[in-house]
Design a protein around this motif. Structure first.
Motif, PDB file in Angstrom:
ATOM      1  N   ASP B  14      -7.727  -2.322   0.738  1.00 38.09           N
ATOM      2  CA  ASP B  14      -6.920  -1.906   1.876  1.00 38.09           C
ATOM      3  C   ASP B  14      -6.841  -3.099   2.833  1.00 38.09           C
ATOM      4  O   ASP B  14      -7.861  -3.539   3.366  1.00 38.09           O
ATOM      5  CB  ASP B  14      -7.588  -0.711   2.582  1.00 38.09           C
ATOM      6  N   THR B  40      -5.174  -0.403  -5.841  1.00 39.93           N
ATOM      7  CA  THR B  40      -5.591   0.647  -4.917  1.00 39.93           C
ATOM      8  C   THR B  40      -4.656   1.838  -5.083  1.00 39.93           C
ATOM      9  O   THR B  40      -3.481   1.663  -5.414  1.00 39.93           O
ATOM     10  CB  THR B  40      -5.574   0.168  -3.449  1.00 39.93           C
ATOM     11  N   ARG B  42      -4.304   3.715  -2.494  1.00 38.62           N
ATOM     12  CA  ARG B  42      -3.779   3.854  -1.137  1.00 38.62           C
ATOM     13  C   ARG B  42      -2.309   3.443  -1.107  1.00 38.62           C
ATOM     14  O   ARG B  42      -1.843   2.740  -1.973  1.00 38.62           O
ATOM     15  CB  ARG B  42      -4.586   2.967  -0.175  1.00 38.62           C
TER      16      ARG B  42
END
Ligand code: HEM
Lengths: 64, 400
Positions: B14, B40, B42
């Motif tokens: 992140d 990731t 995310r």
């Protein structure tokens, strides 16, 4: 020694004409152009090679 | 940023994690050693190549990757962004073949000749900013100096009233630092910017003059004027691309000099070293990271990439790759061989790089001429911006 720029690779980073303004210039878009295409003196050769090893696009050739 | 903190950057990175914001370099070094392309879940799914080879491969491949959106948003990209090839802010959000048309329009404006003509103006501006600090022993080099230089230059180029500089720094924050705000909020945040630009466009239509705004309004491609969206998009682009980035580069360079007295003394003693030093500042503290989107499912760099996955192009990480730069983690002020990627690689090479380089050089030259000695007051007080442009936002130094 002969210097050339591969126009397809050059993206106008400007490293050559900043480092070696006696050997390289630029066009209206800011892409590099060769001013001195061949030379035998040490200074020009050194500057051409300096530009070559700083070009992020590997667009410059310097041949013996 | 998601609330949970990262436990392993290789599988859950992140770029807004406080550790990444504060000091990303050890994280990238670790990734290069064991997982050169991190992933990731995310942001709806994203990849991060940490090597020079990985960054270069993506940056120069416009067949598998699109520039439709270059700033990572909250989740998977929506279709709200106008599709490539044009995009919201040409040429940065454009793909070939349109990209080249949009890029050629702006290149002459930022070419070395016009940039050289701006140098005396920038030098005078730096001088005035330094004059205003006279008598102060403690200075915030980020907010009292570096921050003022790029907006003044861009406003001058666009032909906006000089009094509007302050307004612009606010606009840039809205655009760059609000990337994680909900869409409705973003539209609201953008409204004043759009309104301001429209008013300027109207004014320039009525009274054309010799500036970038009038140029964009008047220029023709294949006998046609640009659409108003194209004009506005390019204006927004140079405002965003030209301000935070250069401010960050100037700030990071001053931060370095404030914490490395040997390098400061050497630059003061050897002004001719400046152009070489500037490239090392750019390599070592490259402020800009840009995103791409995967066009269609593809296996790339050994990774199963899915359509609309993000890829974060870590130009700053590529610049620290020891397989390309000997002693990559050492700042070497007279590094003669320096193929850094601070301005990107391939067809999107920063169109403003000549201008940015000149501003950076002049800003440092004038600063060290005025203050041949300065130092950090408190290293822990320095804060760095979060997001895809990295630079010091609070930089208290002691001068004289
Ligand atoms: C030190 C300061 C700067 C840095 C490090 C920087 C970095 C970058 C990078 C890495 C890109 C490539 C984006 C990509 O590949 O998607 C880029 C693109 C661009 N930059 Fe900069 N930039 C800086 C300053 C400026 C300035 C001062 C301007 C103009 C006022 C500017 C205008 C642009 C434009 C128009 C593009 C898009 C070019 C294209 O897509 O063809 N930049 N910049």
């Amino acid at each position: 020694m002969r210097v050339s720029i591969d126009g397809d690779r050059c993206q106008g980073h400007g490293r050559c004409f900043n480092l070696a303004p006696d050997v390289f210039g630029f066009d209206d878009l800011g892409n590099g152009v060769v001013l001195v295409e061949s030379a035998e003196d040490e200074r020009t050769i050194r500057l051409a090679r300096l530009a070559q090893v700083n070009c992020p696009e590997h667009a410059i050739s310097v041949d013996d | 940023m998601t609330d949970e903190s990262v436990s392993d950057f290789a599988v859950d990175w992140d770029h807004t994690d406080p550790r990444w914001v504060h000091d990303p370099y050890p994280i990238w070094e670790d990734l290069r050693g064991r997982c050169p392309v991190a992933h990731t879940e995310r942001y709806g799914g994203a990849w991060f190549p940490a090597t020079h080879a990985g960054v270069s491969a993506v940056a120069t491949d416009t067949e598998h990757f699109t520039s439709r959106t270059v700033v990572i948003g909250n989740g998977r990209p929506t279709e709200e962004a106008p599709p490539a090839p044009i995009g919201v802010a040409p040429p940065i959000t454009s793909d070939p073949p349109f990209h080249q048309i949009a890029r050629r329009l702006v290149l002459p404006v930022f070419a070395p000749g016009p940039v050289r003509d701006l140098e005396p103006m920038v030098r005078a501006l730096c001088g005035r900013l330094l004059d205003a600090l006279a008598g102060q022993r403690e200075v915030n080099a980020a907010t009292q100096y570096a921050q003022f230089i790029p907006p003044a230059v861009i406003i001058r180029m666009l032909g906006f009233p000089e009094a509007d500089e302050e307004l612009f720094r606010e606009f840039v924050h809205v655009v760059l630092e609000g990337v994680n705000h909900p869409v409705e909020e973003r539209i609201e945040e953008f409204a004043p910017i759009e309104a301001y630009l429209d008013a300027q466009i109207e004014d320039h239509r009525a009274n054309p003059r010799d500036d970038l705004t009038s140029y964009l309004l008047g220029v023709e491609v294949a006998g046609q004027r640009l659409s108003i969206e194209h004009v506005r998009g390019t204006m927004v682009l140079v405002l965003i691309a030209g301000i935070d980035t250069t401010w960050s580069a100037i700030g990071a360079s001053l931060w370095h000099l404030a914490s490395h007295p040997d390098d400061l003394a050497r630059l003061v003693a050897e002004p001719d070293l400046m152009p070489i030093a500037v490239e090392e500042f750019l390599r070592y503290y490259a402020p800009v990271t840009m995103a791409r989107l995967v066009k269609d499912d593809v296996d790339f760099l050994g990774c199963p990439m899915k359509r609309d996955d993000w890829i974060l192009l870590g130009f700053p990480a590529a610049n620290r790759d020891p397989s390309v730069f000997p002693d990559a983690d050492r700042f070497i002020i007279d590094r003669l061989e320096n193929r850094h990627l601070a301005f990107g690689l391939g067809i999107h090479r920063c169109a403003g790089s000549n201008l940015a380089r000149m501003e950076l050089r002049v800003a440092i030259e004038e600063f060290i001429k005025r203050y041949p000695k300065f130092e950090l007051i408190d290293a822990d007080a320095v804060t760095w911006s979060q997001g895809q442009v990295r630079g010091p936002r609070h930089l208290p130094i002691r001068v004289g």
